[in-house]
Design a protein around this motif. Structure first.
Motif, PDB file in Angstrom:
ATOM      1  N   GLY A  95       0.830  -1.209   0.000  1.00 56.97           N
ATOM      2  CA  GLY A  95       0.000   0.000   0.000  1.00 56.97           C
ATOM      3  C   GLY A  95       0.863   1.257   0.000  1.00 56.97           C
ATOM      4  O   GLY A  95       0.744   2.108  -0.885  1.00 56.97           O
ATOM      5  N   LYS A  97       3.704   3.529  -1.054  1.00 56.26           N
ATOM      6  CA  LYS A  97       4.467   3.492  -2.315  1.00 56.26           C
ATOM      7  C   LYS A  97       5.812   4.171  -2.158  1.00 56.26           C
ATOM      8  O   LYS A  97       5.947   5.163  -1.437  1.00 56.26           O
ATOM      9  CB  LYS A  97       3.677   4.202  -3.424  1.00 56.26           C
ATOM     10  N   VAL A 152     -13.535   7.341  -2.659  1.00 57.37           N
ATOM     11  CA  VAL A 152     -14.199   6.696  -3.804  1.00 57.37           C
ATOM     12  C   VAL A 152     -15.380   7.542  -4.252  1.00 57.37           C
ATOM     13  O   VAL A 152     -15.533   7.863  -5.430  1.00 57.37           O
ATOM     14  CB  VAL A 152     -14.660   5.270  -3.442  1.00 57.37           C
ATOM     15  N   ASP A 155     -14.305  10.850  -5.848  1.00 55.41           N
ATOM     16  CA  ASP A 155     -13.268  10.707  -6.862  1.00 55.41           C
ATOM     17  C   ASP A 155     -11.990  11.449  -6.448  1.00 55.41           C
ATOM     18  O   ASP A 155     -11.409  12.202  -7.238  1.00 55.41           O
ATOM     19  CB  ASP A 155     -13.754  11.206  -8.233  1.00 55.41           C
ATOM     20  N   LEU A 157      -9.160  10.604  -6.424  1.00 51.88           N
ATOM     21  CA  LEU A 157      -7.990   9.904  -6.968  1.00 51.88           C
ATOM     22  C   LEU A 157      -8.127   9.790  -8.479  1.00 51.88           C
ATOM     23  O   LEU A 157      -9.228   9.881  -9.013  1.00 51.88           O
ATOM     24  CB  LEU A 157      -7.888   8.491  -6.385  1.00 51.88           C
ATOM     25  N   MET A 158      -7.001   9.648  -9.141  1.00 45.73           N
ATOM     26  CA  MET A 158      -7.035   9.247 -10.550  1.00 45.73           C
ATOM     27  C   MET A 158      -6.165   8.001 -10.696  1.00 45.73           C
ATOM     28  O   MET A 158      -6.637   6.897 -10.548  1.00 45.73           O
ATOM     29  CB  MET A 158      -6.653  10.412 -11.458  1.00 45.73           C
ATOM     30  N   CYS A 159      -4.841   8.182 -10.916  1.00 47.17           N
ATOM     31  CA  CYS A 159      -4.030   6.963 -11.056  1.00 47.17           C
ATOM     32  C   CYS A 159      -3.986   6.187  -9.756  1.00 47.17           C
ATOM     33  O   CYS A 159      -3.822   4.976  -9.759  1.00 47.17           O
ATOM     34  CB  CYS A 159      -2.638   7.279 -11.582  1.00 47.17           C
ATOM     35  N   GLY A 160      -4.115   6.869  -8.632  1.00 48.64           N
ATOM     36  CA  GLY A 160      -4.225   6.173  -7.353  1.00 48.64           C
ATOM     37  C   GLY A 160      -2.910   5.910  -6.650  1.00 48.64           C
ATOM     38  O   GLY A 160      -2.889   5.320  -5.575  1.00 48.64           O
ATOM     39  N   PHE A 161      -1.802   6.359  -7.229  1.00 44.04           N
ATOM     40  CA  PHE A 161      -0.503   6.008  -6.639  1.00 44.04           C
ATOM     41  C   PHE A 161      -0.214   6.826  -5.380  1.00 44.04           C
ATOM     42  O   PHE A 161       0.462   6.357  -4.482  1.00 44.04           O
ATOM     43  CB  PHE A 161       0.605   6.219  -7.684  1.00 44.04           C
ATOM     44  N   THR A 163      -2.648   7.856  -3.484  1.00 43.33           N
ATOM     45  CA  THR A 163      -3.847   7.724  -2.658  1.00 43.33           C
ATOM     46  C   THR A 163      -3.609   7.079  -1.292  1.00 43.33           C
ATOM     47  O   THR A 163      -4.108   7.601  -0.286  1.00 43.33           O
ATOM     48  CB  THR A 163      -4.943   6.970  -3.445  1.00 43.33           C
ATOM     49  N   PRO A 164      -2.855   5.973  -1.215  1.00 46.73           N
ATOM     50  CA  PRO A 164      -2.620   5.405   0.121  1.00 46.73           C
ATOM     51  C   PRO A 164      -2.006   6.424   1.076  1.00 46.73           C
ATOM     52  O   PRO A 164      -2.385   6.472   2.261  1.00 46.73           O
ATOM     53  CB  PRO A 164      -1.653   4.249  -0.163  1.00 46.73           C
ATOM     54  N   VAL A 167      -4.775   8.989   2.045  1.00 46.60           N
ATOM     55  CA  VAL A 167      -5.785   8.354   2.902  1.00 46.60           C
ATOM     56  C   VAL A 167      -5.240   8.180   4.319  1.00 46.60           C
ATOM     57  O   VAL A 167      -5.929   8.471   5.310  1.00 46.60           O
ATOM     58  CB  VAL A 167      -6.212   6.989   2.306  1.00 46.60           C
ATOM     59  N   ARG A 195       0.193  13.965  -8.610  1.00 50.68           N
ATOM     60  CA  ARG A 195       0.563  14.492  -9.914  1.00 50.68           C
ATOM     61  C   ARG A 195      -0.628  14.595 -10.858  1.00 50.68           C
ATOM     62  O   ARG A 195      -0.655  15.453 -11.735  1.00 50.68           O
ATOM     63  CB  ARG A 195       1.665  13.635 -10.550  1.00 50.68           C
ATOM     64  N   CYS A 196      -1.605  13.702 -10.710  1.00 52.55           N
ATOM     65  CA  CYS A 196      -2.756  13.743 -11.620  1.00 52.55           C
ATOM     66  C   CYS A 196      -3.591  15.006 -11.388  1.00 52.55           C
ATOM     67  O   CYS A 196      -4.301  15.454 -12.277  1.00 52.55           O
ATOM     68  CB  CYS A 196      -3.649  12.527 -11.430  1.00 52.55           C
ATOM     69  N   ALA A 198      -5.651  15.521  -8.295  1.00 47.86           N
ATOM     70  CA  ALA A 198      -6.905  15.156  -7.621  1.00 47.86           C
ATOM     71  C   ALA A 198      -7.181  16.032  -6.405  1.00 47.86           C
ATOM     72  O   ALA A 198      -8.190  15.844  -5.734  1.00 47.86           O
ATOM     73  CB  ALA A 198      -6.865  13.685  -7.211  1.00 47.86           C
TER      74      ALA A 198
END
Lengths: 216, 744
Positions: A95, A97, A152, A155, A157-161, A163-164, A167, A195-196, A198
């Motif tokens: 989780g 990264k 969720v 939204d 998040l986008m790529c989600g990297f 996100t952990p 969160v 970077r996306c 969000a």
């Protein structure tokens, strides 16, 4: 507002700060970390001594308390908590990264003793005996915690990297300050990069999670 | 919601339908309406008649991503896997004299060391060798134990140095300055300048920008010495992997499977296996064991590509009525070893007389590669800044000035809406006007993009007897929401909910799909998915028609989990129980009539400039964006936000900084390369242009990064009265400009 993960936390004996990290590893690998950038051959040679090599060698068995489970793992003194979780633990915990590996982006954030830290700046050996919670420990896909559910729903998040990291940071922050303003949420996650782009929805999610449940 | 009416077999003469298509008129792309045969088959129907599409759907992989369960390439760990690392050249230009890795090879845990393909290195960061070891830490030790001697050669890393006649040659013996294109007649333009009421001449510069994908380029090569291999890749093109990997491993392409379930950002930088992939394959071939090679953040900065910089010299003339009548541009693409990219001026504006020359100007830096709307933000920043300067030169409102010079009425509509949303009337009527050190300003700009699809996606939809539905295609989801809309198209067509359909994507064993570049994914994939879902519905209808009495299969509607005809209704599950034992599978192909190209967007930005410190605080950004049929409003809005925020970074903070003498990048980390952070994000308003009634899918992800740069730069000028033409707009540049104006 607690300025977590920042140098003013250095007074803690094993604080996860940049300076104490360098202190903990010793001159040898601090030098090595810099040598990873472009050193001249002469400079590199000067630091490539036998004594330094010995400092870097060898592994030790340790026990980490991750998400409520005691896990044995074999690590070198220089192994970061992040690398121990991702590359050494069985089964792996991915989780958190590895993104910058130098405490600037927040993607590796975990809770150590309930406090958010950059796990790339914590040595695995320094995490022994302290409860470690990763994003996996906050909720599962089937049973999300209120922050995860809000991410969720809004939204966040986008790529989600990243996100952990977000969160984990926000879950810990809301426990400390259950009624934050938008400005406080921004401040709380200033140590996390996305970077996306969000961010606006990360903020929305954090504020919505407050409304959903005070129990984070 | 009512089911969309289904097309019936068409009697002669064929039905006609009107569609809007792009046409080049005087070199400017316009949307025009034409009439074509309605060939039947699936249609999207009106944008307001959907049950799932054009709604706000949360991501189907959201729960996995927020809980750490989503497995990215970086997260893969296989038995006996080793970790790869790359040794990089520390000089901007050097020749390899000696490479001694005997000491490194003796280190316990080191499994393989290979030399890179090059003997001459033309940028600092160029790969020299690679190692594989049992832990990442040991791999790093091995890299440090390799002894390399270089013959250091002369370099040029700054465009202003590289353009000098006696500059060191960057690419072999060729000139550093290469003309790439020219268009127009310089004499005509020169003559037209004579008729202008005002002329503006200026130079605009943009630095090289890093994609900064949070998941660095990375690959896991699972080859164990047998006759097949599996590649886990962080890629924008599942199908861009197997061919390259097969070559590197010496296997037939059919023996290589590529997979990418989730990926942590690409933004144009992740196609093919790249140099890190080639090295990983070679290491795996040598060790006959899986190798994971992910670039370090440092590697990512110095060898994983970037957006090319630009240097644009533009002269333009305008009439008092606001018509731009002449423009002359010299444009340099700053792509390092590569050619770079830059759209030609006057970009999307209509200018009767223009002449442009475009050059590539090479430096000793790694080659630029595609980045979200390659070449467009650079050209847009210069042109949109210039447009405001022209408008100011004749005292015309910048919105009205844009309408005057933009033919497509979609822009006029969007400009009006954006102006209303931001409160354009609050704008500083005199740039820099107002009292006190904190000055606010508002700016705007417009953008466009193609976003059309192509015939590359092969989709299968399988329906089982138990009612389960699977849609399969090898495409990839970059965080763009591909999984969600793929599932939604099928669910909607069959009258089901999102949870009733499962998508299988991200594997080269599945149906072929295009790489995600050029915003082509949605317009390539969605029509194929729709076609497959439509055919699946027809197949199910034919099989179960008898259950509903004597009805024709085309009379059956699928809605709300039910299958209905002639007043009789059964559940989806009941219907599927009547399918053959093997269920049904329908194959979908791309249909050009379900997609189009050509999107429009405008951005309005408000900023606050502290004229005592030069600090800029972004206050609000509004973007109006069209895309035909919005497949998912929630994720589309997120992408619009993302485009604006990435532009914000380019406008105020981002840019590679090179040391002239050492030839090294000075800011190769997130400590020194400043990304937008949570404290800098303004109020953001992403607006979908619902006046766009085109019932077609068009990609918009790249369009929404283009106009914000110009809008922000124009807002800064409107706020403080001075214009910074060199990105990023940092406090020092603002203070210098204010000071220059003060002393003038």
């Amino acid at each position: 507002m607690e300025s977590r993960k920042r140098p003013d936390k250095e007074k803690q004996t094993h604080g996860p700060s940049r300076r104490s990290f360098l202190k903990g590893v010793g001159i040898a690998s601090a030098g090595a970390a810099v040598a990873d950038k472009f050193w001249t051959t002469e400079e590199a040679k000067a630091h490539r001594t036998e004594a330094n090599a010995a400092l870097l060698a060898g592994t030790n068995p340790i026990v980490l308390n991750v998400n409520g489970e005691k896990k044995s793992v074999q690590v070198e003194p220089r192994t970061t908590l992040l690398n121990a979780l991702r590359n050494h633990l069985e089964p792996r915990i991915t989780g958190p990264k590895l993104v910058c590996d130098m405490g600037s982006c927040g993607s590796c954030t975990v809770l150590l003793d309930g406090k958010p830290v950059y796990s790339c700046l914590v040595l695995a050996v320094d995490a022994v005996g302290k409860p470690i919670a990763t994003v996996e420990g906050l909720g599962s896909p089937e049973k999300l915690n209120p922050v995860q559910a809000a991410f969720v729903e809004h939204d966040g998040l986008m790529c989600g990297f990243c996100t952990p990291g977000f969160v984990t940071t926000i879950s810990a922050y809301l426990k400390q300050n259950p009624n934050p303003t938008l400005a406080e949420v921004r401040e709380a996650c200033k140590g996390n990069f996305c970077r996306c782009g969000a961010y606006p929805r990360v903020f929305e999610a954090a504020l919505a999670a407050v409304k959903v449940g005070k129990q984070i | 919601m009512p089911q969309q009416p289904q097309p019936s077999p068409s009697p002669t003469p064929p039905r006609k339908k009107k569609i809007r298509v792009p046409r080049a008129i005087n070199g400017v792309e316009q949307m025009v309406e034409i009439e074509v045969d309605d060939v039947g088959g699936p249609g999207w129907g009106a944008n307001d008649k959907h049950t799932l599409l054009n709604h706000r759907m949360t991501r189907v992989d959201g729960a996995l991503k927020v809980s750490g369960a989503a497995q990215y390439t970086h997260d893969v760990r296989l038995p006996n896997m080793t970790y790869g690392r790359v040794l990089r050249c520390p000089h901007a230009h050097a020749r390899l004299k000696k490479l001694d890795y005997s000491a490194a090879a003796k280190k316990p845990g080191v499994k393989a060391i290979i030399e890179g393909p090059l003997k001459e290195f033309r940028f600092a960061g160029s790969p020299v060798a690679a190692v594989a070891a049992v832990t990442p830490e040991i791999a790093q030790d091995a890299i440090r134990a390799i002894v390399v001697e270089y013959e250091v050669l002369a370099h040029a890393v700054r465009p202003s140095d590289a353009i000098k006649p006696d500059a060191p040659k960057v690419i072999g013996q060729e000139n550093n300055l290469q003309q790439k294109a020219k268009q127009g007649d310089p004499q005509t333009v020169e003559a037209a300048f004579a008729s202008c009421d005002a002329i503006v001449e200026a130079e605009y510069r943009t630095p090289r920008i890093h994609h900064s994908c949070l998941e660095t380029h990375g690959i896991v090569v699972d080859y164990r010495g047998g006759d097949s291999a599996t590649i886990y890749a962080s890629t924008q093109g599942t199908f861009s992997i197997p061919g390259d990997a097969a070559d590197a491993l010496g296997l037939p392409q059919s023996a290589v499977t590529a997979t990418v379930q989730h990926m942590g950002g690409g933004f144009g930088s992740k196609f093919g296996i790249g140099v890190e992939g080639m090295l990983a394959c070679k290491l795996s071939k040598q060790t006959k064991a899986p190798v994971k090679l992910v670039l370090t953040r440092y590697d990512e900065f110095v060898m994983a590509g970037n957006r090319s910089g630009s240097w644009q010299k533009i002269k333009a003339g305008v009439k008092k009525d606001g018509t731009i009548v002449a423009l002359q541009a010299t444009q340099y693409r700053l792509g390092g070893l590569g050619g770079g990219s830059q759209a030609g001026q006057p970009y999307i504006y209509r200018v009767a007389n223009f002449y442009r020359e475009i050059y590539a100007l090479h430096t000793n830096e790694d080659s630029s590669i595609a980045m979200r709307a390659p070449g467009h933000p650079q050209a847009s920043f210069a042109m949109e800044s210039l447009v405001d300067e022209l408008a100011n030169s004749i005292g015309m409102d910048p919105v009205e000035f844009r309408k005057k010079n933009l033919r497509d009425e979609m822009y006029h509509r969007q400009l009006d809406r954006g102006a209303r949303e931001i409160g354009w009337q609050r704008r500083n009527s005199t740039p820099g006007g107002g009292s006190g050190p904190l000055k606010r300003g508002i700016g705007c700009a417009v953008g466009t993009w193609g976003g059309g699809g192509n015939d590359q996606c092969k989709v299968d939809v399988a329906v089982s007897r138990d009612g389960s539905v699977v849609v399969k295609v090898g495409t990839q989801d970059l965080g763009t929401g591909t999984r969600t809309f793929t599932r939604a198209i099928v669910a909607e067509e069959l009258g089901l909910q999102l949870k009733d359909v499962v998508e299988e994507i991200g594997n080269s064993r599945l149906g072929r799909a295009n790489d995600s570049g050029g915003s082509t994914t949605a317009a390539s994939l969605a029509p194929s998915v729709k076609d497959a879902a439509y055919k699946a519905r027809i197949l199910v209808a034919e099989r179960i028609a008898s259950l509903l009495g004597s009805v024709k299969s085309e009379e059956i509607t699928f809605a709300n989990g039910n299958v209905t005809a002639a007043g009789k209704s059964i559940s989806w599950k009941q219907a599927c129980a009547a399918l053959p034992a093997a269920g049904i599978t329908a194959h979908g192909e791309w249909r050009s009539d379900l997609q189009a190209r050509g999107v429009h967007g405008v951005c309005f930005a408000e900023v606050e400039v502290d004229v005592e410190t030069g600090k800029v605080r972004p206050i609000k950004m509004v973007q109006v964006q069209d895309c035909g049929l919005p497949l998912n409003r929630l994720t589309m809005e997120s992408q619009i936000n993302g485009g604006m925020i990435q532009s914000l970074g380019m406008a105020f903070w981002e840019g590679r900084v090179m040391d002239k003498d050492l030839g090294l990048q000075l800011n190769p980390s997130f400590m020194d390369y400043k990304l937008p952070g949570s404290l800098e994000i303004p109020e953001m308003v992403p607006l979908i242009d619902d006046d766009d009634k085109r019932e077609v899918v068009i990609g918009m992800a790249e369009a929404c990064i283009i106009p914000s740069l110009g809008a922000l730069a124009n807002a800064v000028c409107n706020a403080c009265g001075v214009r910074v033409r060199d990105l990023p707009i940092t406090p020092d540049k603002i203070l210098m400009a204010l000071s220059a104006r003060g002393s003038a």
